[in-house]
Design a protein around this motif. Structure first.
Motif, PDB file in Angstrom:
ATOM      1  N   ILE A 211       0.991  -1.083   0.082  1.00 30.09           N
ATOM      2  CA  ILE A 211      -0.073   0.000  -0.006  1.00 30.09           C
ATOM      3  C   ILE A 211       0.676   1.089  -0.044  1.00 30.09           C
ATOM      4  CG2 ILE A 211      -1.702   1.245   1.219  1.00 30.09           C
ATOM      5  CD1 ILE A 211      -2.773  -1.102   2.339  1.00 30.09           C
ATOM      6  N   GLY A 212       0.837   1.956  -0.799  1.00 27.68           N
ATOM      7  CA  GLY A 212       1.467   3.251  -1.176  1.00 27.68           C
ATOM      8  C   GLY A 212       3.074   2.758  -1.329  1.00 27.68           C
ATOM      9  N   TYR A 287     -10.013  -0.165   2.956  1.00 29.62           N
ATOM     10  CA  TYR A 287      -9.217   0.177   2.004  1.00 29.62           C
ATOM     11  C   TYR A 287      -9.276  -1.163   0.898  1.00 29.62           C
ATOM     12  CZ  TYR A 287      -5.196   1.053  -0.563  1.00 29.62           C
ATOM     13  OH  TYR A 287      -4.123   1.112  -1.624  1.00 29.62           O
ATOM     14  N   LEU A 288      -9.201  -2.323   1.502  1.00 26.57           N
ATOM     15  CA  LEU A 288      -9.118  -3.580   0.333  1.00 26.57           C
ATOM     16  C   LEU A 288     -10.531  -3.676  -0.273  1.00 26.57           C
ATOM     17  CD1 LEU A 288      -7.089  -5.826   2.700  1.00 26.57           C
ATOM     18  CD2 LEU A 288      -6.347  -4.780   0.701  1.00 26.57           C
ATOM     19  N   THR A 289     -11.306  -3.507   0.654  1.00 22.37           N
ATOM     20  CA  THR A 289     -12.956  -3.428  -0.003  1.00 22.37           C
ATOM     21  C   THR A 289     -12.961  -2.510  -1.103  1.00 22.37           C
ATOM     22  OG1 THR A 289     -13.767  -4.160   1.952  1.00 22.37           O
ATOM     23  CG2 THR A 289     -15.436  -3.754   0.491  1.00 22.37           C
ATOM     24  N   ALA A 290     -12.574  -1.133  -0.878  1.00 24.41           N
ATOM     25  CA  ALA A 290     -12.579  -0.251  -1.841  1.00 24.41           C
ATOM     26  C   ALA A 290     -11.774  -0.607  -3.113  1.00 24.41           C
ATOM     27  CB  ALA A 290     -12.392   1.059  -1.260  1.00 24.41           C
ATOM     28  N   LYS A 291     -10.791  -1.319  -2.926  1.00 26.78           N
ATOM     29  CA  LYS A 291      -9.916  -1.605  -4.106  1.00 26.78           C
ATOM     30  C   LYS A 291     -10.243  -3.022  -4.916  1.00 26.78           C
ATOM     31  CE  LYS A 291      -7.129   1.756  -4.133  1.00 26.78           C
ATOM     32  NZ  LYS A 291      -5.863   2.006  -3.394  1.00 26.78           N
TER      33      LYS A 291
ATOM     34  N   ASN B 368      -5.722   3.697  -7.207  1.00 25.12           N
ATOM     35  CA  ASN B 368      -4.317   3.690  -7.238  1.00 25.12           C
ATOM     36  C   ASN B 368      -3.542   3.716  -8.491  1.00 25.12           C
ATOM     37  OD1 ASN B 368      -4.766   1.014  -7.665  1.00 25.12           O
ATOM     38  ND2 ASN B 368      -3.764   0.250  -6.119  1.00 25.12           N
ATOM     39  N   GLU B 369      -4.205   3.682  -9.681  1.00 25.45           N
ATOM     40  CA  GLU B 369      -3.416   3.764 -11.041  1.00 25.45           C
ATOM     41  C   GLU B 369      -3.494   5.340 -11.025  1.00 25.45           C
ATOM     42  OE1 GLU B 369      -6.601   0.998 -10.781  1.00 25.45           O
ATOM     43  OE2 GLU B 369      -6.823   2.214 -12.644  1.00 25.45           O
TER      44      GLU B 369
END
Lengths: 443, 510
Positions: A211-212, A287-291, B368-369
């Protein structure tokens, strides 16, 4: 429902709580004498618990939050009355020492392969290929040569906080280390030499989820109150620990990148203690759910549940079960880029020192609820599936959110009773669940 | 009736004109040409058949979304004789105030430039270009010496300007009357009160369920239909976490087509070639704000990748046609005063202020892209965020928000307002910093995203002012006890535990 006072008055007065009629063998205690060897958040929790009194030095105790050293020296010689509780199992190291954990998992897997089938055994492939050294040195070299160029990590079995760990890509990198360890490949020689420190060599996970651009691992809390039968609780809170620097395979000497233990991070030159290196589990889950969407994340958390259950089952028959014992484990889990969780290790003494106010509050809740589950005060019936932030994950069998009924029987789709990273509305739940502390009125 | 028709055709003409050169236009033409080979297209009914094909294959929907996007940024139709400044801002005194504020900012920037001997822009030597290309994904590891740079301005400086705004046509006599302003904002704008907002925000009523957690496992139909307008309506009740990224991109019509990716790569190349003075301001801002935040620190690198490119994006200049602000102009060395040698500086015309990076940080949670993240941020900026730091009479502008906040609080809890004013703790002094950032960095991320769902859903920043008033209301009891501005600040220092939707719903409907 409340227990009315003996007198006919409006409010409640100090009375002693009658024993819980639902579980006749658990007599509630209104006063608990405790010993505690730590000076961090656990001591605060114990001190602030109504009716609990600290015992210093020698003196009889009902509850002992001890460290593993004390346990090793005193457990075998201590007589404990039935109601007494202590926070470790005698031979917890079967789960928490890296070499023993791997040994037990491998053995459990073989048993599953044999007795149930390979498909079931495959559910145990959540730990990277590991070899114990020096005993499995030859096997390790064979595997090492089979995958040239891959990175391995060497870890001492008994140390914590990242000490003694290093990464290597070539066999010659460990030649020096071997000399220092003074171990010989000939087993017979070892008997006369000074005890040699055991290590494990493990395949390094080269594609961690970032992440980041940063690597992180998860700390999850599992409370075991019995091994036979196995009863395990999963806490909803936990956290993700970030490495302070960006991940890259090019500099495997920089242990600060690769080791995310907070304790190691603290010694990194650019570490800022005020800077948060942790995300709460809820934040990570969102965060993981959003991604990736909720389905993928639910699968991930189911796979994580699988790690806890299988690792505990693998040592179930080895751990000396003792009704006086309970244990709060800190599991370290790593995610890879395919959202597969890997078990890194299990800690019997997870750090209870707080790195920030938020961290302190989380650990406080965790410990308070741990004591609620252990239930010295006899306020539980024993049939609860949830106590505060703890969800009952395994009770001599899987625990489901909905109780099995005639309608659900036969269906394959059951939702597990775990909620890692979900909302922890423990206060509300505890208010509904528990009677007030002995001698206290409901606030 | 006649006028309405005329207005409509003007609008249509404008939109057609804007879309004519766009990539979508050429794609549609290409699709129309290619579909001629299809068996269902008959010569006799060519027009209808091509139309039905475009509809069935989803291209009509894409066009609808593009039109919908244009409608969003199209300024309201004005008088045909009105000069372009009127489109930017109809009120003269506001325009003047904005112009003089811009002058101050530019002066500050120029003097910093002279003082430090740093040029506004500089071409990078090849070795530096190479180094930056290698380090593009981890610019946060760079630790340039930023001590000499100071932010050009902070929100509190801007607040002082807003406080001093006066309508020369308005006689605000001394003495408390029914129309007096006992808050800090001294001008009258038409802001909505609670009954009016109840009508405008019916989806927030207490009887409507709000999405806060993933209560549905199924994909919201609006996602599969790819309909911007429907997605916007849907967002009013909150977006499910797993679909928020797609929904926002759909609402904003922020695409990630090859041309968008190429545009982003061009901006990246521009960053590599030239160094701008404002880059240092961006670095400093990120280091001071986002990097110190417990949740956003991980996204440091993304922030540079977005903001440095943003500064160089001349496409952003388009939004100045409806923004009261005007991009600062700089002169090429030695040619001061010569109009033909002016350049807009920075290329996108936006000078970042302290806290600017917080507009981007929450978006890193969703995308994140870099090119996708960039598209969404840019669209959010040219639709909403720019209004938070320019002086205008727009109902979503910061001036209206400030006034609305004060009015709402005054009407709802006059005693509290009076008490705070009496102890020298004007509520706006505390709430201003929240509103300028649309609460980014003050609320916890999940709550912030729920708030921004509504900004998008209602196409207005008004909800930000309502939330600010709701927060004061929630902590009213404690605030009544305080006796100084410092203690009032302390009561309102930590908003991270607040739940946005209950606060808004109770404030508006209870």
């Amino acid at each position: 429902t409340f227990f009315p006072s003996q007198q006919n008055s409006i409010g409640y007065t100090l009375t002693s709580l009658p024993p819980n009629s639902d579980s006749p063998d658990r007599e509630g205690r209104s006063s608990v004498r405790y010993k505690c060897s730590m000076i961090n958040s656990i001591l605060d929790v114990l001190r602030q618990r109504p009716g609990w009194v600290e015992i210093k030095e020698d003196g009889e105790w009902d509850f002992n939050w001890c460290d593993v050293g004390w346990l090793r020296e005193n457990f075998d010689h201590s007589y404990m009355e039935e109601h007494v509780r202590i926070c470790h199992f005698r031979n917890h190291y079967e789960l928490t020492r890296k070499n023993l954990m791997v040994k037990n998992l491998k053995r459990y897997r073989k048993t599953l392969d044999r007795e149930v089938g390979r498909l079931e055994g495959a559910k145990c492939d959540f730990f990277p290929c590991t070899f114990e050294l020096p005993s499995e040195y030859h096997l390790f070299v064979e595997e090492f040569k089979r995958s040239p160029g891959s990175i391995w990590i060497m870890k001492p079995v008994a140390r914590s906080q990242g000490k003694g760990i290093f990464l290597f890509r070539k066999l010659k990198d460990i030649m020096e280390w071997k000399k220092v360890q003074r171990f010989s490949l000939n087993f017979e020689d070892q008997r006369d030499e000074a005890p040699v420190e055991s290590y494990v060599a493990q395949r390094y996970i080269e594609n961690p989820y970032l992440i980041g651009g940063r690597k992180f691992d998860l700390r999850v809390y599992v409370l075991v109150t019995s091994y036979l039968p196995l009863k395990a609780w999963l806490y909803r809170d936990g956290f993700a620990r970030f490495s302070n620097t960006r991940f890259s395979l090019s500099s495997i000497d920089d242990q600060y990148v690769h080791l995310t233990n907070v304790a190691v991070q603290k010694t990194a030159p650019d570490y800022d203690p005020e800077k948060g290196c942790k995300w709460q589990m809820q934040q990570l889950r969102r965060y993981l759910t959003a991604k990736h969407g909720s389905e993928a994340v639910e699968t991930l958390f189911k796979d994580i549940d699988n790690i806890f259950i299988r690792s505990l089952l693998s040592v179930q028959k080895v751990i000396i079960n003792d009704k006086h014992c309970f244990e709060l484990y800190g599991y370290d889990i790593l995610l890879d880029q395919h959202l597969k969780p890997w078990l890194i290790e299990v800690n019997a003494s997870p750090s209870l020192t707080a790195s920030s106010q938020e961290d302190y509050e989380m650990k406080y809740r965790l410990l308070e609820d741990t004591l609620n589950v252990v239930d010295m005060e006899g306020r539980l019936t024993g049939k609860e599936k949830r106590v505060g932030g703890y969800d009952l994950m395994w009770n001599d069998g899987p625990v489901y959110r909905e109780d099995v009924s005639l309608e659900t029987l036969g269906t394959t789709y059951q939702i597990a009773n775990t909620n890692l990273g979900c909302v922890n509305d423990r206060r509300k739940q505890l208010r509904q669940l528990l009677k007030p502390f002995p001698g206290h009125k409901r606030s | 009736m006649m006028e309405e028709g005329a207005d409509l055709s003007v609008t249509i003409a404008q939109i057609v004109h804007r879309l004519k050169g766009a990539h979508l236009h050429s794609q549609l033409e290409k699709q129309a040409r290619e579909c001629l080979h299809r068996p269902e297209i008959k010569l006799e009914s060519l027009k209808e058949d091509v139309r039905s094909f475009l509809k069935a294959s989803g291209w009509e929907r894409k066009l609808q979304n593009a039109v919908y996007r244009e409608l969003h940024i199209l300024p309201p139709p004005g008088h045909p004789a009105a000069p372009p400044e009127h489109t930017k801002e109809p009120l003269v005194y506001m325009r003047k105030a904005q112009a003089s504020w811009e002058k101050r900012i530019l002066k500050s920037l120029n003097s910093m430039c002279t003082e430090l001997g740093v040029p506004l822009a500089r071409k990078r030597p090849v070795s530096e270009q190479k180094e930056l290309t290698n380090k593009w994904n981890e610019m946060g590891t760079d630790e340039p010496d930023l001590s000499k740079f100071r932010p050009v301005y902070a929100p509190k400086d801007f607040l002082e300007v807003l406080i001093s705004l006066k309508n020369p046509n308005y006689d605000c006599r001394e003495g408390l009357t029914a129309n007096s302003h006992w808050g800090l904002i001294q001008i009258s704008l038409n802001v909505r009160d609670i009954p009016q907002m109840r009508e405008a925000y019916p989806e927030l009523s207490l009887t409507c369920s709000q999405l806060g957690i993933d209560d549905h496992a199924h994909i919201p139909p609006v996602v599969s239909e790819q309909d911007s307008a429907a997605a916007q309506q849907y967002s009013r009740q909150g977006c499910p976490t797993g679909f928020r990224a797609q929904l926002w991109a759909l609402i904003l019509n922020a695409t990630n087509e090859p041309e968008d990716i190429m545009h982003y790569e061009q901006l990246k190349a521009a960053v590599i070639h030239h160094d701008l003075l404002v880059d240092n301001l961006i670095y400093k801002d990120v280091k001071l704000t986002a990097s110190n935040d417990d949740y956003y620190f991980v996204f440091e690198d993304f922030l540079y990748q977005v903001l440095l490119c943003f500064s160089r994006d001349t496409a952003v200049l388009e939004h100045f046609s409806y923004n009261s602000a005007t991009p600062p102009k700089s002169y090429i060395q030695g040619k001061t005063g010569a109009e033909e040698f002016t350049v807009v500086y920075p290329p996108n015309g936006v000078i970042p202020f302290h806290g600017f990076s917080m507009y981007v940080s929450p978006l890193c949670f969703l995308y994140n892209e870099p090119s996708r993240l960039y598209s969404v941020f840019r669209e959010m900026y040219v639709r909403y965020f720019f209004r938070l730091h320019s002086i205008s009479s727009s109902p979503s502008g910061i001036v209206s928000l400030c006034l609305q906040f004060e009015r709402l609080l005054q009407n709802h809890l006059p005693q509290l307002f009076y008490h705070l004013q009496a102890i020298g703790a004007q509520p706006l002094r505390i709430a201003f910093k929240w509103m300028v950032r649309a609460f980014s960095g003050y609320l916890s991320t999940d709550q912030l995203l729920l708030l921004w769902d509504r900004i998008l859903g209602y196409d207005s920043l008004e909800i930000v002012a309502v939330l600010a008033a709701a927060v004061f209301t929630f902590r009213a009891e404690n605030l009544m006890e305080v006796t100084s501005l410092a203690s009032a600040e302390a009561v309102l220092a930590d908003l991270s535990t607040l739940k946005v939707m209950p606060l808004l719903q109770v404030f508006l409907f209870a």
